[in-house]
Motif scaffolding. Structure first.
Motif, short mmCIF file in Angstrom:
data_model
loop_
_atom_site.label_atom_id
_atom_site.label_comp_id
_atom_site.label_asym_id
_atom_site.label_seq_id
_atom_site.Cartn_x
_atom_site.Cartn_y
_atom_site.Cartn_z
N THR A 278 0.83 -1.21 0.00
CA THR A 278 0.00 0.00 0.00
C THR A 278 0.86 1.25 0.00
OG1 THR A 278 -1.76 -1.15 1.21
CG2 THR A 278 -1.80 1.26 1.22
N ASN A 279 1.96 1.19 0.75
CA ASN A 279 2.89 2.32 0.80
C ASN A 279 3.53 2.56 -0.57
OD1 ASN A 279 4.56 4.35 2.28
ND2 ASN A 279 6.22 2.96 1.70
N LEU B 292 0.98 4.25 -2.67
CA LEU B 292 0.76 5.63 -2.24
C LEU B 292 1.90 6.53 -2.70
CD1 LEU B 292 -0.90 7.67 -0.61
CD2 LEU B 292 0.39 6.98 1.42
N GLU C 167 -6.76 16.53 4.37
CA GLU C 167 -7.49 15.29 4.20
C GLU C 167 -7.40 14.77 2.77
OE1 GLU C 167 -9.91 12.17 5.77
OE2 GLU C 167 -8.70 13.75 6.69
N ALA D 111 -4.93 14.23 0.75
CA ALA D 111 -3.90 13.22 0.52
C ALA D 111 -3.62 12.36 1.75
CB ALA D 111 -2.59 13.88 0.07
N GLN D 112 -4.08 12.80 2.91
CA GLN D 112 -3.83 12.03 4.13
C GLN D 112 -5.01 11.14 4.52
OE1 GLN D 112 -2.40 14.51 7.36
NE2 GLN D 112 -1.07 15.69 6.00
N SER E 185 -8.28 8.41 3.79
CA SER E 185 -8.33 7.11 3.14
C SER E 185 -9.77 6.62 3.01
CB SER E 185 -7.50 6.08 3.90
OG SER E 185 -8.03 5.89 5.22
N GLY F 100 -5.40 5.02 0.70
CA GLY F 100 -5.29 6.47 0.65
C GLY F 100 -6.01 7.09 -0.54
N TYR F 101 -6.54 8.27 -0.33
CA TYR F 101 -7.23 8.98 -1.41
C TYR F 101 -6.38 9.16 -2.66
CZ TYR F 101 -11.07 10.21 1.78
OH TYR F 101 -12.14 10.16 2.63
N TYR G 114 -0.14 16.00 1.45
CA TYR G 114 0.42 14.81 2.11
C TYR G 114 1.49 15.19 3.14
CZ TYR G 114 2.59 10.20 2.60
OH TYR G 114 3.09 9.02 3.11
#
Length: 322
Positions: free
Chosen positions: A46-47, A50, A159, A161-162, A164, A169-170, A237
């Motif tokens: 996921t990282n 992102l 919110e 980019a931070q 989800s 994450g968005y 972010y």
């Protein structure tokens, strides 16, 4: 109907040209999963997605630019400018933080497109000037990098980019939607076919009555908008406008697009291929971090080597297709 060896070879070459990066990505992910215990975890994957999303947004615009046979060297500086403008604008509200970088960065792309399409100047020179202009404006509004604008702690802009959705994450969702729209535009609209026709043979596209000038202007406008949007995402972010971001990013973006199978000469490429190219670069970066004993410079070495191999293979495969 009998298939000739030449036709078979051309079909295989065309498939390798389009899907080669995907095969390399799959092999790299599988091998890294076995080599490193933490690589295949949901958190790490996921990282990777992102971190790749910010580059992917910019690479989407570059894909269309390169498909026309052009180049946009300004995206790194425009990306950084978008981030600083977003962080500065966040103190006046979320909509200012979003619209300000889009307007300014879109204007830079529009001017570049007009000069290239109507003035007939080489994209390399025009976008190099755009790079210097955007970087100059960036340094001007940040006191030559001495001032770092912070996004207010209570700003809803964070919110973007931070946040989800379903644990993802968005920015990842944004990339999925953006690339889906990009694929539809490329394959289902007149603009998409015009872009490919321009890259294949611009004079022939013009003789066919296709809106060559308009398509090129729209392409560079979109590239500027997407670079600015990528910048505002990274500002959301990191909660700040970091002036050093984006330095050399244009080379990384071009690498991702070319790795994905888009020809530097234009006229051929896929949207999905670009996404694969971006993910491949991010996987390489993640693997180097997993090794631990290698510094970040090895990413450039490995990425550059792969890029050189891919470009050479593209040249050879193009001959096989013909």
């Amino acid at each position: 109907m009998t298939t000739t060896p030449t036709a078979t070879r051309a079909r295989v070459a065309r498939s390798a040209q389009r899907q080669g990066a995907l095969v390399i990505l799959v092999v790299a992910v599988v091998a890294s999963t076995f080599a490193f215990d933490s690589f295949g975890t949901a958190g790490n994957l996921t990282n990777i997605a992102l971190q790749a999303s910010f580059l992917a947004v910019v690479a989407l615009g570059m894909t269309f630019v390169i498909m026309t046979g052009g180049i946009d060297l300004s995206v790194g500086s425009v990306f950084a400018l978008g981030g600083v403008l977003a962080a500065w604008g966040a103190q006046y509200g979320t909509w200012v933080a979003i619209l300000l970088p889009l307007l300014v960065c879109g204007a830079i792309g529009l001017v570049q497109g007009l000069i290239i399409a109507r003035g007939g100047l080489p994209p390399f020179i025009v976008t190099l000037a755009g790079l210097l202009f955007a970087r100059g404006v960036l340094l001007l509004i940040s006191d030559e990098g001495a001032t770092t604008y912070k996004v207010p702690p209570d700003s809803a802009f964070r919110e973007l980019a931070q946040g989800s959705l379903f644990g993802i994450g968005y920015p990842i969702w944004i990339v999925v939607v953006a690339f889906g729209i990009g694929a539809l535009v490329l394959h289902r609209t007149t603009y998409g076919s015009t872009v490919l026709a321009i890259g294949g043979q611009e004079d022939a596209a013009d003789l066919m009555g296709l809106p060559v000038v308009r398509a090129k202007v729209v392409t560079y406008l979109a590239s500027g908008l997407l670079a600015g949007f990528g910048g505002l995402l990274i500002a959301s972010y990191t909660s700040s406008g970091v002036t050093v971001l984006g330095v050399g990013m244009e080379l990384e973006v071009i690498s991702a697009v070319v790795l994905g199978g888009t020809l530097l000469t234009g006229g051929a490429g896929t949207i999905l291929g670009t996404l694969v190219g971006v993910l491949l670069l991010q996987v390489i970066k993640n693997v180097i971090n997993q090794v631990g004993s290698l510094n970040s410079n090895w990413q450039a070495v490995v990425s550059g080597t792969i890029l050189l191999i891919v470009v050479t293979l593209q040249r050879w495969l193009s001959r096989q297709v013909k």
